[in-house]
Each structure stands twice: as C-alpha cells, then as structure tokens.
Design a protein around this motif. Sequence first.
Motif, short mmCIF file in Angstrom:
data_model
loop_
_atom_site.label_atom_id
_atom_site.label_comp_id
_atom_site.label_asym_id
_atom_site.label_seq_id
_atom_site.Cartn_x
_atom_site.Cartn_y
_atom_site.Cartn_z
N GLY A 1 1.11 -1.56 0.07
CA GLY A 1 -0.29 -0.19 0.06
C GLY A 1 0.77 0.73 0.29
O GLY A 1 0.22 2.01 -0.44
N LEU A 2 1.61 1.32 1.08
CA LEU A 2 2.56 2.43 1.06
C LEU A 2 3.30 2.45 -0.32
O LEU A 2 4.84 1.79 -0.80
CB LEU A 2 3.34 2.42 2.11
CG LEU A 2 4.54 3.74 2.59
CD1 LEU A 2 3.55 4.77 3.31
CD2 LEU A 2 5.12 3.32 3.53
N ASN A 3 3.64 3.57 -1.08
CA ASN A 3 4.44 4.24 -2.31
C ASN A 3 5.77 4.41 -2.15
O ASN A 3 6.24 5.44 -1.97
CB ASN A 3 3.20 4.74 -3.16
CG ASN A 3 3.66 4.39 -4.55
OD1 ASN A 3 4.53 3.63 -4.83
ND2 ASN A 3 3.32 5.05 -5.29
N ALA A 4 6.30 3.42 -1.55
CA ALA A 4 7.62 4.23 -1.53
C ALA A 4 8.48 3.31 -1.87
O ALA A 4 8.27 2.22 -2.60
CB ALA A 4 8.79 3.53 -0.06
N ILE A 5 10.18 3.34 -2.68
CA ILE A 5 10.83 2.13 -3.57
C ILE A 5 11.90 1.91 -2.38
O ILE A 5 12.73 2.89 -2.00
CB ILE A 5 11.33 3.06 -4.49
CG1 ILE A 5 9.70 3.71 -5.10
CG2 ILE A 5 12.25 2.49 -5.37
CD1 ILE A 5 10.57 4.37 -6.92
N PHE B 1 12.75 9.71 -12.76
CA PHE B 1 13.87 8.31 -13.13
C PHE B 1 13.73 7.31 -13.22
O PHE B 1 15.02 6.78 -13.79
CB PHE B 1 14.62 8.77 -12.01
CG PHE B 1 14.35 8.86 -10.28
CD1 PHE B 1 14.77 6.79 -10.13
CD2 PHE B 1 13.26 8.62 -9.79
CE1 PHE B 1 14.08 5.87 -9.05
CE2 PHE B 1 12.51 7.92 -8.74
CZ PHE B 1 13.12 6.79 -8.69
N LEU B 2 12.36 6.71 -13.08
CA LEU B 2 12.45 5.16 -13.61
C LEU B 2 12.09 4.66 -14.58
O LEU B 2 12.04 4.32 -15.12
CB LEU B 2 10.97 4.72 -12.91
CG LEU B 2 11.67 4.62 -10.96
CD1 LEU B 2 10.50 3.65 -10.07
CD2 LEU B 2 12.41 3.15 -10.93
N ALA C 1 12.43 11.92 -2.49
CA ALA C 1 12.09 10.87 -1.83
C ALA C 1 12.00 9.46 -2.02
O ALA C 1 11.71 8.61 -2.05
CB ALA C 1 10.32 11.75 -1.77
N LYS C 2 11.65 9.23 -3.43
CA LYS C 2 11.36 8.02 -4.68
C LYS C 2 13.08 7.46 -4.55
O LYS C 2 13.30 6.17 -5.02
CB LYS C 2 10.72 8.50 -5.63
CG LYS C 2 9.04 8.70 -5.27
CD LYS C 2 8.09 7.78 -4.47
CE LYS C 2 6.71 8.56 -4.28
NZ LYS C 2 6.45 7.39 -2.48
N ARG C 3 13.77 8.25 -5.19
CA ARG C 3 14.79 8.30 -5.63
C ARG C 3 16.20 7.92 -4.39
O ARG C 3 17.19 7.02 -4.82
CB ARG C 3 15.55 9.80 -6.24
CG ARG C 3 17.07 8.97 -6.76
CD ARG C 3 17.53 10.79 -7.65
NE ARG C 3 16.59 11.41 -9.20
CZ ARG C 3 17.26 10.90 -9.40
NH1 ARG C 3 18.80 9.80 -10.17
NH2 ARG C 3 16.59 11.81 -11.11
#
Length: 474
Positions: free
Chosen positions: A113-117, A287-288, A311-313
């Motif tokens: 659920g949590l959209n982290a990488i 970046f993905l 935050a995602k990178r």
Amino acid sequence: MTILSLIAKNKPGEGQKYAHLEQLFKTAIRDGVLLPGEKLPPLRTAAWEAKCSLGTMSRVYSSLERKGLVNARVGQGTFVQEAANIGADVILPNPLQSNYVPPLKNDTIIDLGLNAIANDWGEEIIRWALQRTSTKASSFNLMTYRDGFGDNQQKRALRVFLPETLQGISEDRMLINHGAQNGVYTALGRLASPGDTICQEPLSYPGVSAAISQLGLSSLTVETDAMGICPVSFEQHCKKGRVRILVTTATGHNPTCITTPIARRKEIGLIAQKYDVLIIEDDIYGFLYPDAPPPYAEIFPEQAIYLSGLAKRISPSLRIGFTVAPPHLTMLMAQGITAQTWMVSPILTNAAMEIAGRTEDLTSFTRQTTIAAGKRHDLTNRILAPYITNYASCQSHAWIELSETTSTSQLVRRAAKAGVHILDGSRFANNTTAGKHNIRLSIMTPDTIQQLERGLIKLSTVLSNPNESSCDFF
C-alpha cells in the motif's frame, strides 16, 4: 447550532457551491458543530437546506469521506469519523490503525500500500551525506538565513537530479523546495487565486486534492484514456470556465501507470497555450522511465512547471524537491517558500549536494533501481496478469481492475486478513465514479523481491476467489 442551521445561515451563492459546502462541513467538524460519531443529515435534507442539487451534495459527502472526515455505512447513513481516526492517513493510510484487520497466524504484514521504493543504499548514502555535511559544510552555509529563492551554487550542484534535457537551464528557472508535495502546494498557493479552477485527472495522488482543498480552490476532472488526458475534454473545460492550472503526472502516473506519449503532450500543451492555462507536472517517478518523452517544461517552457524530488529516488526522509518554471513564476513560488518556512533547510540542502557529487554512484544506483523495477514488474505481471491494466508502462506500482460484482472494500479487508496491505482505488478518486473497481499495488515497497512474490501469490488467491473468506486459504 446544528449543521442544517449553519447551512441555512451560510447558503452558497451562484458560484462554486460544492467548494463552499465542503468547507462549511469541514469547519463544522473542526469547531465541534458536528461531533465525532454524529450522523450527517440525509442528502436530500441537506441539499434542500443548501438550495443545491442532490448531485452537488452527494459530491460533498463523497469528498469528505475520501478525506477521512466521515464514514458512510451502508443502510445507516454517513457519520463523522471518530477523532482518533482523523489524521495524516487522509493522504498516507496507516495500516496499524485500530480498525486495521491483522493478518492471520501472526504473519508479518506485506505492505503493498505505502508507495515507497525500497533500496539497499538509501540509508547508507544519507548517513554518509549528513556526516560530510556536519564536518565539511562551511559555517556560512549552515549558520545563516537565506530567502526562498535559494543559492545559485546549490542549484548548479543539484541540477544533476533533473532530467538530462533540463540540466542546462539557467538558475533563475530553478527552485529548491521541501519535496514535490511542497512544490505542488506552493505553486497552487502562489499561482492561483480564489475563484480559479484547478483541472485534475479523475485519479491522482491524494496530496494534490488535499492541497486544493486546504487552499480553498475549486477543482474539476478532465476525461482520460489509455494515453492520458483527453485533449477534447480538456479544451471543453478551458472554454467553459476559469481554468487556471492543470495538474498532471504524465510519466508513470500514480495510480494508473499511464505514460503520456509525446504527440499527446504536444496537443495538451498547445491547448494550454491557447487558453493561458499553466501545466504543473509532477515527475516524481520520472527517473524510473529513462525512455519517457520529455517533460512539459522542455516542450512548453513558458507554460509549464516541472516538479520532482528525492523521496522516491533516495529516501522519503530527504525532503528536497526541485521546480523548473519560467523565471517570473519561480520568483513568485520563492516568495511562497519564504512565507511558509523562510528557506529550505541548509542541512538537507548540503546533504543533497554531497550526494549529487557522487555522480558515478548515482548513475549506478539509478540503474540498480530501474533493473529491480523491471524484475518486479515482470513478476507482478506473471502472477496477476489477468487483473493488471497498463501493463507495458508499469514500473513503480500496478493498477488492478476488478469485476463490478466484487466489493473493493471487502477485498481489501480479505487481503489484510491474508497478510497483504493494499489500497482501495477510491482513495485516489477526484470524482464519484473513478477507481470504484480498482486497487493499487506498490510493487517497489517490499524490501526483497521474495517478499513481493509471497504477497502477490496471497493476493492472487484472494482475487481468484473474491466472494470467499481468505481464512479458507491461509
């Protein structure tokens, strides 16, 4: 005073009734006119009192529910949410809330659920960068005030985090902020005025709607298809009303995974030019997608605002973001940053600059992440292929289509009992119909691909038996 008497006393005018009424209910909940657990008036009664259509009042109630302020119970009505359940999870759902269903057999929850990488190097590089900042940064950089416009040396160093086609921009087109969400809020707050309309996709990251609501702006949704925003629908809105800004995620759209092709971007940009509408593009996942078309800020530099961040990178804890826009707009946004926080944290800025200096490592890290995303993408498709839409462009998450006979909320609860946390698609909805038969999976969140595989297999079993209890399978 009751909510009905409050409505009667503050009837909306002929303008944006929806926004006025939503704010009225939010204020009533905040000020205690509507108490936790209290039942809201029936829709027809509230609409009659407000002298508005049933559809308008229904939209107000639905929006309050999406924001976590009220809870609709089938056959009973709509009730004000208990105070303990109103909080940050309006945007970022918390799987540990008291109403969360624990997994069976004490299994560890697999969070989709949590959209982290997830990455193995984010923590290490942040610790290294903070240590370097504490020992290497000058006193001038750490112990002085700056305004929201930032320092040109910092901007030059941090341009490495922008798409290659934007790295040659001048410093007056770039702004450093506290992340993409802060960029969205600042742009909307400084570049739109009360009475302006913000155009959104039917489904989007909930932080955008939260910013629009907080700022008291009005919004409407534009139709989309498999290529993103529909030009005909967008132009119709521009002709009808005072559309000031279009907010979009054109690459790796969250939650639908759509990447808008270059021809469609040019169509949308030309319409925006024709009607003097600003385009705010959130490119946090860009970046993905190294082969994605160029951002709007490159194609239409005078009409577009580009937003991204680290935050995602790298990590959600590194609250550094970047804006690219025409100079007069970056100046306005800089004033907004100064008004909110005076400046971006010099410690975080210097830490980001230290990381920016490790160019070879950054290239390697990005390559590792995109390779991992590709492997997780293939695994997700192999296990859940019948349910996935927009498979070809899926990288950071997956958008699942359910049958109309499947109860999405019950499916989410069954998945939770099986030990898998997923999100109901309606959490991303900006109108009453979008996302009703969807769930979103964050396939990059689990620490390992093995954890992801276990979660997907469990979810596949739940999906293949949507009307059975997960207790029968796990």
